[in-house]
Design a protein around this motif. Structure first.
Motif, PDB file in Angstrom:
ATOM      1  N   GLN A 142     -46.490 -20.802  34.621  1.00 34.64           N
ATOM      2  CA  GLN A 142     -45.647 -19.968  33.763  1.00 34.64           C
ATOM      3  C   GLN A 142     -46.188 -19.874  32.334  1.00 34.64           C
ATOM      4  O   GLN A 142     -45.763 -19.012  31.568  1.00 34.64           O
ATOM      5  CB  GLN A 142     -44.218 -20.520  33.748  1.00 34.64           C
ATOM      6  CG  GLN A 142     -43.503 -20.387  35.085  1.00 34.64           C
ATOM      7  CD  GLN A 142     -42.229 -21.192  35.150  1.00 34.64           C
ATOM      8  OE1 GLN A 142     -41.565 -21.399  34.137  1.00 34.64           O
ATOM      9  NE2 GLN A 142     -41.870 -21.665  36.334  1.00 34.64           N
ATOM     10  N   GLU A 171     -36.339 -22.683  43.526  1.00 29.92           N
ATOM     11  CA  GLU A 171     -36.770 -21.820  42.421  1.00 29.92           C
ATOM     12  C   GLU A 171     -37.031 -20.384  42.856  1.00 29.92           C
ATOM     13  O   GLU A 171     -37.126 -19.482  42.024  1.00 29.92           O
ATOM     14  CB  GLU A 171     -38.043 -22.382  41.771  1.00 29.92           C
ATOM     15  CG  GLU A 171     -37.841 -23.677  41.014  1.00 29.92           C
ATOM     16  CD  GLU A 171     -38.032 -24.898  41.898  1.00 29.92           C
ATOM     17  OE1 GLU A 171     -37.846 -24.776  43.137  1.00 29.92           O
ATOM     18  OE2 GLU A 171     -38.369 -25.967  41.361  1.00 29.92           O
ATOM     19  N   ARG A 176     -33.960 -15.756  40.581  1.00 27.63           N
ATOM     20  CA  ARG A 176     -34.544 -16.757  39.683  1.00 27.63           C
ATOM     21  C   ARG A 176     -36.019 -16.493  39.381  1.00 27.63           C
ATOM     22  O   ARG A 176     -36.440 -16.604  38.225  1.00 27.63           O
ATOM     23  CB  ARG A 176     -34.367 -18.155  40.279  1.00 27.63           C
ATOM     24  CG  ARG A 176     -32.929 -18.641  40.297  1.00 27.63           C
ATOM     25  CD  ARG A 176     -32.825 -20.032  40.893  1.00 27.63           C
ATOM     26  NE  ARG A 176     -31.447 -20.473  40.986  1.00 27.63           N
ATOM     27  CZ  ARG A 176     -31.073 -21.641  41.490  1.00 27.63           C
ATOM     28  NH1 ARG A 176     -31.993 -22.479  41.942  1.00 27.63           N
ATOM     29  NH2 ARG A 176     -29.800 -21.968  41.541  1.00 27.63           N
ATOM     30  N   THR A 180     -37.612 -15.864  35.615  1.00 30.18           N
ATOM     31  CA  THR A 180     -38.630 -16.799  35.125  1.00 30.18           C
ATOM     32  C   THR A 180     -39.897 -16.063  34.710  1.00 30.18           C
ATOM     33  O   THR A 180     -40.511 -16.384  33.686  1.00 30.18           O
ATOM     34  CB  THR A 180     -38.963 -17.837  36.219  1.00 30.18           C
ATOM     35  OG1 THR A 180     -37.772 -18.551  36.564  1.00 30.18           O
ATOM     36  CG2 THR A 180     -40.011 -18.828  35.732  1.00 30.18           C
ATOM     37  N   GLU A 259     -32.132 -17.808  29.848  1.00 35.69           N
ATOM     38  CA  GLU A 259     -32.637 -18.695  30.887  1.00 35.69           C
ATOM     39  C   GLU A 259     -32.416 -18.050  32.252  1.00 35.69           C
ATOM     40  O   GLU A 259     -31.455 -17.302  32.440  1.00 35.69           O
ATOM     41  CB  GLU A 259     -31.894 -20.036  30.838  1.00 35.69           C
ATOM     42  CG  GLU A 259     -32.200 -20.860  29.612  1.00 35.69           C
ATOM     43  CD  GLU A 259     -33.641 -21.338  29.619  1.00 35.69           C
ATOM     44  OE1 GLU A 259     -34.178 -21.580  30.714  1.00 35.69           O
ATOM     45  OE2 GLU A 259     -34.227 -21.448  28.541  1.00 35.69           O
ATOM     46  N   PRO A 260     -33.317 -18.318  33.219  1.00 37.16           N
ATOM     47  CA  PRO A 260     -33.124 -17.756  34.561  1.00 37.16           C
ATOM     48  C   PRO A 260     -31.745 -18.086  35.102  1.00 37.16           C
ATOM     49  O   PRO A 260     -31.271 -19.203  34.977  1.00 37.16           O
ATOM     50  CB  PRO A 260     -34.216 -18.454  35.383  1.00 37.16           C
ATOM     51  CG  PRO A 260     -35.246 -18.809  34.381  1.00 37.16           C
ATOM     52  CD  PRO A 260     -34.500 -19.124  33.117  1.00 37.16           C
TER      53      PRO A 260
END
Length: 267
Positions: A142, A171, A176, A180, A259-260
């Protein structure tokens, strides 16, 4: 037969791996499986099966016919050849297991199947360990390295997320991974693209529409970067040709990416 021998020697001399730690297991096992397959005896070595090696048949009686003796000879020759090949696999195992790990198999006689099974139980990475390793890889990817090209980063991102999906990791559930990735792009410095797609994701949630897939977002970002680079190059070339300094464009306002979070409703 000659080609098999050449391939056999190539496997041993050019691709041997010493089995000493867990990270060696996958490649070592693959090479030993290939070696045993070339020898034609993997079915007796495979730790997932229980097929026993052949046993040499007893000789026929003295009164047996010549034909029966001939059949026995052909059959026992094949059995001996199989046992000889299994013996070579056994030697290959002993030759490529680290000295510090030989104690795991030295007391197992010459049972090649049991040796493979024992080594597998000791070295094979468990599903839990694999998930932990993938989680670490996913977290690291990431953050794009400074000296890495966008294409290389995105290809690696796709490859790792594909592995994470195959492992059915949390995840990768819902939206999500999309959130992200958008956040990762923002951290890379492309707040305008991330801001636009942040709004797209919010719109999908509010309108109960299907959101873009992770692959779709990555492909679009790749296209967006290419277009941006081409535009910058063209503008720069025009400015040089006209001996004009291109105007400084105002920096777009930064739009923080949350945030995710999971879907509120199925899109």
């Amino acid at each position: 037969m000659a080609s098999s021998t050449i391939f056999d020697n190539h496997v041993i001399t050019c691709a041997s791996v010493i089995l000493e730690k867990q990270s060696d297991w996958k490649l070592w096992y693959s090479m030993k499986k290939q070696y045993a397959t070339v020898k034609g005896v993997w079915e007796y070595c495979n730790p997932s099966t229980t097929k026993a090696p052949p046993i040499i048949d007893n000789e026929p009686s003295d009164e047996a016919s010549e034909g029966k003796w001939r059949k026995w000879e052909i059959k026992t020759n094949a059995q001996r050849a199989t046992l000889k090949a299994i013996g070579k696999v056994n030697l290959e195992i002993m030759r490529t297991v680290a000295c510090s790990k030989l104690h795991l198999i030295t007391e197992l006689d010459l049972d090649v199947h049991l040796r493979f099974k024992t080594l597998q139980d000791h070295f094979k990475i468990t599903s839990q360990q694999q998930v932990l390793e993938l989680s670490m890889l996913y977290m690291n990817v990431q953050q794009k390295p400074k000296n890495q090209s966008i294409d290389t980063w995105l290809n690696k991102y796709l490859r790792i997320t594909s592995l994470c999906k195959a492992a059915d990791m949390a995840e990768m559930k819902g939206t999500r991974p999309q959130w992200t990735f958008i956040k990762a792009v923002q951290a890379h410095g492309d707040a305008d693209w991330s801001g636009q797609h942040f709004a797209v994701m919010i719109g999908c949630e509010e309108d109960i529409k299907d959101p873009p897939t992770l692959e779709g977002l990555i492909n679009h970002y790749c296209w967006w970067i290419s277009t941006k680079q081409l535009h910058t190059k063209t503008l720069g070339s025009f400015a040089v040709a006209q001996n004009v300094t291109p105007p400084t464009l105002p920096t777009p306002p930064s739009l923080a990416v949350a945030e995710p979070r999971p879907n509120k409703a199925k899109c």
